[in-house]
Design a protein around this motif. Structure first.
Motif, PDB file in Angstrom:
ATOM      1  N   LEU A   1      12.327  -0.514  29.840  1.00  0.00           N
ATOM      2  CA  LEU A   1      11.374  -1.249  29.009  1.00  0.00           C
ATOM      3  C   LEU A   1      12.002  -1.712  27.699  1.00  0.00           C
ATOM      4  CD1 LEU A   1       8.244   1.030  29.550  1.00  0.00           C
ATOM      5  CD2 LEU A   1       8.666  -1.214  30.582  1.00  0.00           C
ATOM      6  N   GLY A   2      13.078  -1.030  27.306  1.00  0.00           N
ATOM      7  CA  GLY A   2      13.804  -1.447  26.116  1.00  0.00           C
ATOM      8  C   GLY A   2      13.249  -0.951  24.801  1.00  0.00           C
ATOM      9  N   PHE A   3      12.256  -0.067  24.837  1.00  0.00           N
ATOM     10  CA  PHE A   3      11.671   0.451  23.598  1.00  0.00           C
ATOM     11  C   PHE A   3      12.509   1.576  22.987  1.00  0.00           C
ATOM     12  CE2 PHE A   3       7.450  -0.746  25.735  1.00  0.00           C
ATOM     13  CZ  PHE A   3       7.493  -2.024  25.207  1.00  0.00           C
ATOM     14  N   PHE A   4      13.213   2.338  23.838  1.00  0.00           N
ATOM     15  CA  PHE A   4      13.964   3.503  23.385  1.00  0.00           C
ATOM     16  C   PHE A   4      15.389   3.452  23.919  1.00  0.00           C
ATOM     17  CE2 PHE A   4       9.556   4.863  24.400  1.00  0.00           C
ATOM     18  CZ  PHE A   4       9.106   5.123  23.120  1.00  0.00           C
ATOM     19  N   ASN A   5      16.303   4.177  23.248  1.00  0.00           N
ATOM     20  CA  ASN A   5      17.625   4.356  23.816  1.00  0.00           C
ATOM     21  C   ASN A   5      17.525   5.355  24.970  1.00  0.00           C
ATOM     22  OD1 ASN A   5      17.673   7.013  22.772  1.00  0.00           O
ATOM     23  ND2 ASN A   5      18.711   6.364  20.898  1.00  0.00           N
ATOM     24  N   LEU A   6      18.644   5.623  25.627  1.00  0.00           N
ATOM     25  CA  LEU A   6      18.591   6.449  26.836  1.00  0.00           C
ATOM     26  C   LEU A   6      18.096   7.861  26.550  1.00  0.00           C
ATOM     27  CD1 LEU A   6      19.130   6.497  29.854  1.00  0.00           C
ATOM     28  CD2 LEU A   6      21.503   7.129  29.377  1.00  0.00           C
ATOM     29  N   GLY A   7      18.626   8.493  25.484  1.00  0.00           N
ATOM     30  CA  GLY A   7      18.209   9.852  25.155  1.00  0.00           C
ATOM     31  C   GLY A   7      16.729   9.947  24.833  1.00  0.00           C
ATOM     32  N   LEU A   8      16.213   9.011  24.047  1.00  0.00           N
ATOM     33  CA  LEU A   8      14.793   9.014  23.709  1.00  0.00           C
ATOM     34  C   LEU A   8      13.933   8.674  24.926  1.00  0.00           C
ATOM     35  CD1 LEU A   8      14.682   7.357  20.167  1.00  0.00           C
ATOM     36  CD2 LEU A   8      14.274   9.750  20.764  1.00  0.00           C
ATOM     37  N   SER A   9      14.472   7.903  25.847  1.00  0.00           N
ATOM     38  CA  SER A   9      13.734   7.588  27.082  1.00  0.00           C
ATOM     39  C   SER A   9      13.523   8.847  27.910  1.00  0.00           C
ATOM     40  CB  SER A   9      14.482   6.534  27.899  1.00  0.00           C
ATOM     41  OG  SER A   9      14.557   5.317  27.204  1.00  0.00           O
ATOM     42  N   PHE A  10      14.565   9.708  27.989  1.00  0.00           N
ATOM     43  CA  PHE A  10      14.414  10.992  28.677  1.00  0.00           C
ATOM     44  C   PHE A  10      13.273  11.788  28.050  1.00  0.00           C
ATOM     45  CE2 PHE A  10      19.243  10.928  29.576  1.00  0.00           C
ATOM     46  CZ  PHE A  10      19.042  10.201  30.733  1.00  0.00           C
ATOM     47  N   LEU A  11      13.247  11.829  26.715  1.00  0.00           N
ATOM     48  CA  LEU A  11      12.233  12.605  26.004  1.00  0.00           C
ATOM     49  C   LEU A  11      10.851  11.985  26.169  1.00  0.00           C
ATOM     50  CD1 LEU A  11      11.477  14.886  24.060  1.00  0.00           C
ATOM     51  CD2 LEU A  11      12.056  13.362  22.162  1.00  0.00           C
ATOM     52  N   ALA A  12      10.756  10.667  25.991  1.00  0.00           N
ATOM     53  CA  ALA A  12       9.457   9.984  26.088  1.00  0.00           C
ATOM     54  C   ALA A  12       8.838  10.175  27.469  1.00  0.00           C
ATOM     55  CB  ALA A  12       9.633   8.495  25.787  1.00  0.00           C
ATOM     56  N   ALA A  13       9.651  10.093  28.513  1.00  0.00           N
ATOM     57  CA  ALA A  13       9.139  10.272  29.874  1.00  0.00           C
ATOM     58  C   ALA A  13       8.521  11.656  30.039  1.00  0.00           C
ATOM     59  CB  ALA A  13      10.260  10.065  30.890  1.00  0.00           C
ATOM     60  N   ARG A  14       9.186  12.673  29.482  1.00  0.00           N
ATOM     61  CA  ARG A  14       8.687  14.035  29.645  1.00  0.00           C
ATOM     62  C   ARG A  14       7.480  14.321  28.753  1.00  0.00           C
ATOM     63  NH1 ARG A  14      13.438  13.367  31.341  1.00  0.00           N
ATOM     64  NH2 ARG A  14      14.280  14.620  33.049  1.00  0.00           N
ATOM     65  N   VAL A  15       7.414  13.651  27.609  1.00  0.00           N
ATOM     66  CA  VAL A  15       6.228  13.788  26.757  1.00  0.00           C
ATOM     67  C   VAL A  15       5.002  13.252  27.486  1.00  0.00           C
ATOM     68  CG1 VAL A  15       5.113  12.921  24.669  1.00  0.00           C
ATOM     69  CG2 VAL A  15       7.453  13.787  24.554  1.00  0.00           C
ATOM     70  N   VAL A  16       5.140  12.088  28.116  1.00  0.00           N
ATOM     71  CA  VAL A  16       4.027  11.503  28.864  1.00  0.00           C
ATOM     72  C   VAL A  16       3.575  12.444  29.977  1.00  0.00           C
ATOM     73  CG1 VAL A  16       3.362   9.637  30.434  1.00  0.00           C
ATOM     74  CG2 VAL A  16       4.623   9.106  28.344  1.00  0.00           C
TER      75      VAL A  16
END
Length: 294
Positions: free
Chosen positions: A34-49
């Motif tokens: 989606l381009g909102f986060f870098n790769l590391g933050l994408s890992f975190l955001a996915a797990r937060v959801v």
């Protein structure tokens, strides 16, 4: 009846969370794309959801402070709906991963699903509620336990890059591979310029995911547009998809791709697929698998 609506909505949230968790690799890659986060933050955001959905589902089913739980679920669903509306407006039609890989829903289909969930939640607003002295502590514990469970079941890859690092590249076998192919191909693969050599199989799910991740990462890596070369092993029969379909599906469009002798191909990476090798002067600079590609 209102209690049943509340419990039903809780079950939906839990199913959604579990479905995402079971396909965490593809969900986090979707978040990254989606381009909102870098790769590391994408890992975190996915797990937060995932953790929030799972905790909300448990909270709804428990009936503790039910009105607050229902309003929280409505707020989250409304937020997701606004995001889906954005996807619709930009013309996206791919799976939004609302139920992971379990159900393939387009943004439009998922928005309709969310409207149905909001309707169910509306009728659950006045359901029976359980209020007691330590209710807030119990609810907080639900979220903490959910977060811990998600991280334990599916730790973010960037926490363990070193443990995923591959050491399967065999330079001697790679040289044999270069000797087994036409000279013009060998000269390209042994170029003095830096090359990103991708060892993929057309029938390998993680190869497709690696290609998609690399396609997203190519700007971050800042390598030359013509430096990506994809290699596939020769097969005796027809494959499920063609290389062209592979690239269309993953969004990775290499400068060149070649079909290589299977034996030397497999030996070059010691059987580890996918492998992405950074090569310069026919010398290995760095190698990656799917999980430590970053």
């Amino acid at each position: 009846m209102r209690t049943l609506f509340r419990i039903l909505s809780g079950v939906i949230f839990i199913v959604s969370a579990v479905a995402k968790l079971l396909s965490a690799d593809t969900f986090e890659l979707y978040v990254f794309s989606l381009g909102f986060f870098n790769l590391g933050l994408s890992f975190l955001a996915a797990r937060v959801v995932i953790a929030v959905e799972f905790a909300l589902g448990l909270w709804l089913i428990s009936g503790i402070k039910s009105k607050i739980s229902v309003l929280s679920a409505m707020g989250l669903t409304a937020t997701f709906s606004l995001f889906l509306l954005y996807l619709i407006l930009v013309g996206s039609n791919e799976n939004c991963h609302c139920f992971g890989e379990l159900v393939d829903l387009s943004p439009t289909q998922s928005l309709i699903k969310n409207l149905l969930i909001l309707t169910i939640l509306f009728f659950a607003l006045k359901s029976k509620s359980y209020n007691f002295k330590f209710a807030a502590i119990v609810v907080t514990a639900l979220f903490a336990i959910s977060a811990a469970t998600v991280v334990i079941v599916s730790p973010p890859d960037n926490w363990r890059y070193d443990s995923y690092a591959q050491n399967g590249f065999n330079m001697d076998a790679y040289q044999e591979l270069l000797e087994a192919v036409p000279d013009d191909i060998a000269s390209i693969l042994a170029s003095d310029e830096e090359k990103v050599i991708c060892f993929f199989s057309l029938e390998c799910e993680y190869c497709r995911m690696t290609a998609k991740k690399l396609g997203i990462l190519r700007n971050d890596w800042e390598f030359a547009a013509d430096s990506i070369i994809c290699l596939f092993p020769q097969t005796n029969g027809e494959t499920e998809i063609t290389p062209e379909q592979f690239f269309e599906e993953t969004g990775l469009y290499p400068n060149e791709y070649y079909t290589m002798p299977a034996l030397q191909f497999v030996k070059s990476v010691s059987g580890y697929l996918p492998t992405v090798a950074i090569m310069k002067d026919a010398t290995l600079v760095k190698e990656f698998g799917y999980r430590d590609l970053h």
